[in-house]
Scaffold this motif. Structure first.
Motif, mmCIF file in Angstrom:
data_model
loop_
_atom_site.group_PDB
_atom_site.id
_atom_site.type_symbol
_atom_site.label_atom_id
_atom_site.label_comp_id
_atom_site.label_asym_id
_atom_site.label_seq_id
_atom_site.Cartn_x
_atom_site.Cartn_y
_atom_site.Cartn_z
ATOM 1 N N UNK A 40 0.829 -1.206 0.000
ATOM 2 C CA UNK A 40 0.000 0.000 0.000
ATOM 3 C C UNK A 40 0.863 1.256 0.000
ATOM 4 N N UNK A 41 1.926 1.241 0.784
ATOM 5 C CA UNK A 41 2.788 2.424 0.861
ATOM 6 C C UNK A 41 3.552 2.643 -0.444
ATOM 7 N N UNK A 42 4.021 1.579 -1.061
ATOM 8 C CA UNK A 42 4.718 1.704 -2.345
ATOM 9 C C UNK A 42 3.789 2.302 -3.391
ATOM 10 N N UNK A 43 2.557 1.823 -3.440
ATOM 11 C CA UNK A 43 1.581 2.369 -4.388
ATOM 12 C C UNK A 43 1.323 3.850 -4.119
ATOM 13 N N UNK A 44 1.237 4.215 -2.839
ATOM 14 C CA UNK A 44 0.994 5.615 -2.484
ATOM 15 C C UNK A 44 2.165 6.497 -2.902
ATOM 16 N N UNK A 45 3.383 6.013 -2.709
ATOM 17 C CA UNK A 45 4.566 6.795 -3.079
ATOM 18 C C UNK A 45 4.689 6.937 -4.594
#
Length: 206
Positions: free
Chosen positions: A118-123
């Motif tokens: 989720x964090x990779x997608x957000x970044x």
């Protein structure tokens, strides 16, 4: 040491606690210490890892790889927003929040893995410099061809890709997108996003 030999020694180590002499036990202890600190390298300083979530990441090749990917994405997001101090600060603040979320996963592998994705997608969304677009076709309420149809994109209509899902259809994953001011899902086979070059279809745009 190659992987096959490493696996053999791991099996021996599993039995050494009961059956083997002290010399093999000492050898196993050295091997396990080296694999914990070297083989499964991550951007976390694994030799000094003290939190449960950090130890789980350091003990997993898959999570360590995700950790490296996230570190790279974070640096790109910061670099691409140098001219926007407020947005840069928000990225830094949200990263601190994310670390707390990962910590809350404790020893749950699945929880940590989901948090990384989720964090990779957000970044990726925060550092996007190239516009994604749809080749046209329906976008839906959930990632399924049988889900409620919310609308239809025109050919090469600009969209914002929010995240990649784990739902695969005919070789491409479904994506959560923003289109016409609403969030929806569209199949990767009718999306082009250079940031997801391996999981969207961009050949015709070249």
């Amino acid at each position: 040491m190659n992987n096959q030999n490493g696996l053999r020694l791991q099996r021996k180590c599993a039995f050494s606690k009961i059956f083997t002499p002290l010399t093999l036990k000492l050898g196993c202890a050295t091997f396990l210490m080296l694999t914990a600190s070297s083989t499964f390298s991550a951007s976390i300083n694994c030799q000094n890892a003290s939190q449960t979530d950090e130890k789980v990441v350091c003990g997993s090749v898959e999570l360590s790889t995700l950790d490296e990917q996230l570190t790279k994405r974070y640096k790109v997001a910061i670099a691409s927003n140098q001219a926007q101090p407020a947005k840069k600060f928000e990225i830094q603040r949200s990263q601190t929040q994310w670390l707390s979320q990962r910590k809350a996963c404790h020893f749950s592998f699945d929880c940590i893995k989901t948090a990384y994705r989720k964090r990779i997608n957000a970044l990726i969304a925060l550092s996007r410099t190239e516009n994604a677009f749809s080749w046209g076709g329906n976008y839906r309420l959930t990632p399924s061809t049988s889900a409620t149809r919310l609308g239809s994109a025109r050919e090469r209509q600009p969209i914002k890709v929010l995240s990649q899902t784990d739902v695969i259809f005919n070789g491409y994953p479904w994506f959560q997108i923003e289109i016409n001011g609403q969030e929806a899902y569209q199949w990767g086979g009718i999306i082009c996003d250079p940031h997801f070059a391996n999981t969207t279809f961009c050949e015709l745009s070249r």
